[in-house]
Design a protein around this motif. Structure first.
Motif, PDB file in Angstrom:
ATOM      1  N   LEU A 120      18.032   3.949  20.862  1.00 57.83           N
ATOM      2  CA  LEU A 120      16.915   4.474  21.648  1.00 57.83           C
ATOM      3  C   LEU A 120      17.413   5.501  22.669  1.00 57.83           C
ATOM      4  O   LEU A 120      16.805   6.561  22.836  1.00 57.83           O
ATOM      5  N   ALA A 121      18.535   5.188  23.332  1.00 53.94           N
ATOM      6  CA  ALA A 121      19.100   6.096  24.344  1.00 53.94           C
ATOM      7  C   ALA A 121      19.596   7.399  23.718  1.00 53.94           C
ATOM      8  O   ALA A 121      19.529   8.457  24.353  1.00 53.94           O
ATOM      9  N   MET A 122      20.090   7.315  22.486  1.00 56.56           N
ATOM     10  CA  MET A 122      20.574   8.519  21.801  1.00 56.56           C
ATOM     11  C   MET A 122      19.422   9.423  21.382  1.00 56.56           C
ATOM     12  O   MET A 122      19.626  10.587  21.064  1.00 56.56           O
ATOM     13  N   GLY A 123      18.233   8.882  21.343  1.00 58.81           N
ATOM     14  CA  GLY A 123      17.068   9.679  20.977  1.00 58.81           C
ATOM     15  C   GLY A 123      16.955   9.967  19.492  1.00 58.81           C
ATOM     16  O   GLY A 123      16.280  10.906  19.091  1.00 58.81           O
ATOM     17  N   GLN A 124      17.599   9.152  18.673  1.00 53.79           N
ATOM     18  CA  GLN A 124      17.547   9.350  17.232  1.00 53.79           C
ATOM     19  C   GLN A 124      16.146   9.081  16.715  1.00 53.79           C
ATOM     20  O   GLN A 124      15.527   8.089  17.068  1.00 53.79           O
ATOM     21  N   VAL A 125      15.647  10.005  15.895  1.00 57.35           N
ATOM     22  CA  VAL A 125      14.312   9.851  15.311  1.00 57.35           C
ATOM     23  C   VAL A 125      14.411   9.873  13.788  1.00 57.35           C
ATOM     24  O   VAL A 125      15.336  10.443  13.224  1.00 57.35           O
ATOM     25  N   SER A 126      13.457   9.241  13.138  1.00 54.95           N
ATOM     26  CA  SER A 126      13.455   9.212  11.678  1.00 54.95           C
ATOM     27  C   SER A 126      13.051  10.593  11.148  1.00 54.95           C
ATOM     28  O   SER A 126      12.238  11.283  11.760  1.00 54.95           O
ATOM     29  N   PRO A 127      13.613  10.987  10.017  1.00 54.52           N
ATOM     30  CA  PRO A 127      13.362  12.340   9.512  1.00 54.52           C
ATOM     31  C   PRO A 127      11.909  12.644   9.154  1.00 54.52           C
ATOM     32  O   PRO A 127      11.374  13.673   9.553  1.00 54.52           O
ATOM     33  N   LEU A 144      -0.128  12.674  -9.073  1.00 51.61           N
ATOM     34  CA  LEU A 144      -0.397  13.933  -8.380  1.00 51.61           C
ATOM     35  C   LEU A 144       0.745  14.925  -8.501  1.00 51.61           C
ATOM     36  O   LEU A 144       0.571  16.112  -8.227  1.00 51.61           O
ATOM     37  N   GLY A 145       1.931  14.428  -8.850  1.00 49.20           N
ATOM     38  CA  GLY A 145       3.082  15.315  -8.988  1.00 49.20           C
ATOM     39  C   GLY A 145       3.662  15.784  -7.666  1.00 49.20           C
ATOM     40  O   GLY A 145       4.489  16.694  -7.642  1.00 49.20           O
ATOM     41  N   ASP A 146       3.215  15.206  -6.574  1.00 48.10           N
ATOM     42  CA  ASP A 146       3.689  15.609  -5.244  1.00 48.10           C
ATOM     43  C   ASP A 146       4.006  14.344  -4.438  1.00 48.10           C
ATOM     44  O   ASP A 146       3.137  13.801  -3.758  1.00 48.10           O
ATOM     45  N   PRO A 147       5.254  13.846  -4.513  1.00 52.68           N
ATOM     46  CA  PRO A 147       5.574  12.573  -3.853  1.00 52.68           C
ATOM     47  C   PRO A 147       5.436  12.645  -2.333  1.00 52.68           C
ATOM     48  O   PRO A 147       5.782  13.643  -1.712  1.00 52.68           O
ATOM     49  N   SER A 148       4.931  11.590  -1.771  1.00 51.38           N
ATOM     50  CA  SER A 148       4.752  11.496  -0.330  1.00 51.38           C
ATOM     51  C   SER A 148       6.084  11.112   0.320  1.00 51.38           C
ATOM     52  O   SER A 148       6.661  10.080   0.000  1.00 51.38           O
ATOM     53  N   THR A 149       6.558  11.938   1.225  1.00 49.80           N
ATOM     54  CA  THR A 149       7.825  11.645   1.902  1.00 49.80           C
ATOM     55  C   THR A 149       7.633  10.602   3.002  1.00 49.80           C
ATOM     56  O   THR A 149       8.540   9.836   3.296  1.00 49.80           O
ATOM     57  N   ILE A 150       6.462  10.566   3.564  1.00 49.95           N
ATOM     58  CA  ILE A 150       6.204   9.640   4.669  1.00 49.95           C
ATOM     59  C   ILE A 150       6.186   8.202   4.180  1.00 49.95           C
ATOM     60  O   ILE A 150       6.787   7.323   4.798  1.00 49.95           O
ATOM     61  N   THR A 151       5.509   7.938   3.063  1.00 52.74           N
ATOM     62  CA  THR A 151       5.399   6.553   2.599  1.00 52.74           C
ATOM     63  C   THR A 151       6.734   6.004   2.107  1.00 52.74           C
ATOM     64  O   THR A 151       6.970   4.801   2.187  1.00 52.74           O
ATOM     65  N   ASP A 152       7.609   6.868   1.621  1.00 54.49           N
ATOM     66  CA  ASP A 152       8.931   6.421   1.186  1.00 54.49           C
ATOM     67  C   ASP A 152       9.707   5.858   2.378  1.00 54.49           C
ATOM     68  O   ASP A 152      10.257   4.759   2.315  1.00 54.49           O
ATOM     69  N   GLU A 153       9.721   6.598   3.456  1.00 51.36           N
ATOM     70  CA  GLU A 153      10.435   6.159   4.660  1.00 51.36           C
ATOM     71  C   GLU A 153       9.733   4.971   5.319  1.00 51.36           C
ATOM     72  O   GLU A 153      10.386   4.007   5.730  1.00 51.36           O
ATOM     73  N   LEU A 154       8.422   5.022   5.391  1.00 48.59           N
ATOM     74  CA  LEU A 154       7.662   3.934   6.004  1.00 48.59           C
ATOM     75  C   LEU A 154       7.860   2.627   5.237  1.00 48.59           C
ATOM     76  O   LEU A 154       8.011   1.562   5.846  1.00 48.59           O
ATOM     77  N   ALA A 155       7.884   2.691   3.920  1.00 47.60           N
ATOM     78  CA  ALA A 155       8.094   1.491   3.104  1.00 47.60           C
ATOM     79  C   ALA A 155       9.456   0.874   3.407  1.00 47.60           C
ATOM     80  O   ALA A 155       9.587  -0.356   3.487  1.00 47.60           O
ATOM     81  N   ARG A 156      10.472   1.703   3.589  1.00 45.99           N
ATOM     82  CA  ARG A 156      11.809   1.204   3.909  1.00 45.99           C
ATOM     83  C   ARG A 156      11.806   0.438   5.236  1.00 45.99           C
ATOM     84  O   ARG A 156      12.367  -0.654   5.335  1.00 45.99           O
ATOM     85  N   ALA A 181       0.836  -1.213   0.000  1.00 44.31           N
ATOM     86  CA  ALA A 181       0.000   0.000   0.000  1.00 44.31           C
ATOM     87  C   ALA A 181       0.869   1.261   0.000  1.00 44.31           C
ATOM     88  O   ALA A 181       0.581   2.227  -0.728  1.00 44.31           O
ATOM     89  N   CYS A 182       1.940   1.260   0.791  1.00 42.78           N
ATOM     90  CA  CYS A 182       2.850   2.413   0.829  1.00 42.78           C
ATOM     91  C   CYS A 182       3.513   2.647  -0.520  1.00 42.78           C
ATOM     92  O   CYS A 182       3.598   3.785  -0.991  1.00 42.78           O
TER      93      CYS A 182
END
Length: 160
Positions: free
Chosen positions: A115-122, A37-49, A25-26
């Motif tokens: 997790l301790a470093m607090g790294q988050v996905s962009p 649509l000419g406007d790529p979704s940034t969320i689904t690209d990362e979520l698919a990975r 689906a992603c």
């Protein structure tokens, strides 16, 4: 014990199906949003990975438990009797060592460190430790299935 194995098998099969469907689906939405649509979704690209990583690792654990994983069994298939059983025990022991040391211990340390470093996905803003959690979870499942396989081999009830 068989009831527990059945629950784990059904749960993993359902989880892999859910992850795979979400992944498809992603990717479909990513393609549609980019080209129609000419406007790529940034969320689904990362979520698919991230879904791909979880699908691959959990799927590997499931197929390991089903004895459907890719294997080079040229030597083992030519053995019979006690020699075949010893070979299969050695393979399972090696799998247990890998799953325990590399996947559970090493993957667990990686998970806790990130997790301790607090790294988050962009794009999603979720803790990256959750992505890496797939490694020790998959390792624990592979360990579970390998221990069961050794128990079956020692009892002489292996379905090889």
């Amino acid at each position: 014990m068989q009831a527990l194995i059945n629950v784990v098998n059904r749960s993993l099969a359902g989880l892999v199906i859910l992850l795979s469907c979400s992944l498809v689906a992603c990717v479909v939405w990513q393609v549609l949003s980019r080209y129609l649509l000419g406007d790529p979704s940034t969320i689904t690209d990362e979520l698919a990975r991230y879904l791909f990583m979880w699908t691959g690792l959990i799927g590997a654990a499931y197929t390991s438990g089903q004895k459907k994983h890719l294997a080079i069994d040229l030597l083992t298939m030519n053995l019979t009797g006690t020699r075949k059983r010893i070979s299969e025990l050695f393979i399972e022991a090696t799998t247990i060592l890998f799953a325990s040391v590399i996947m559970i211990y090493g993957g667990g340390k990686l998970f806790l460190k990130v997790l301790a470093m607090g790294q988050v996905s962009p794009a999603l803003g979720m803790p990256m430790g959750l992505v890496y959690l797939a490694i020790p979870v998959s390792g624990a499942l592979i360990l579970f299935y390998s221990v069961l396989s050794i128990m079956n081999l020692l009892r002489g009830t292996a379905d090889a």
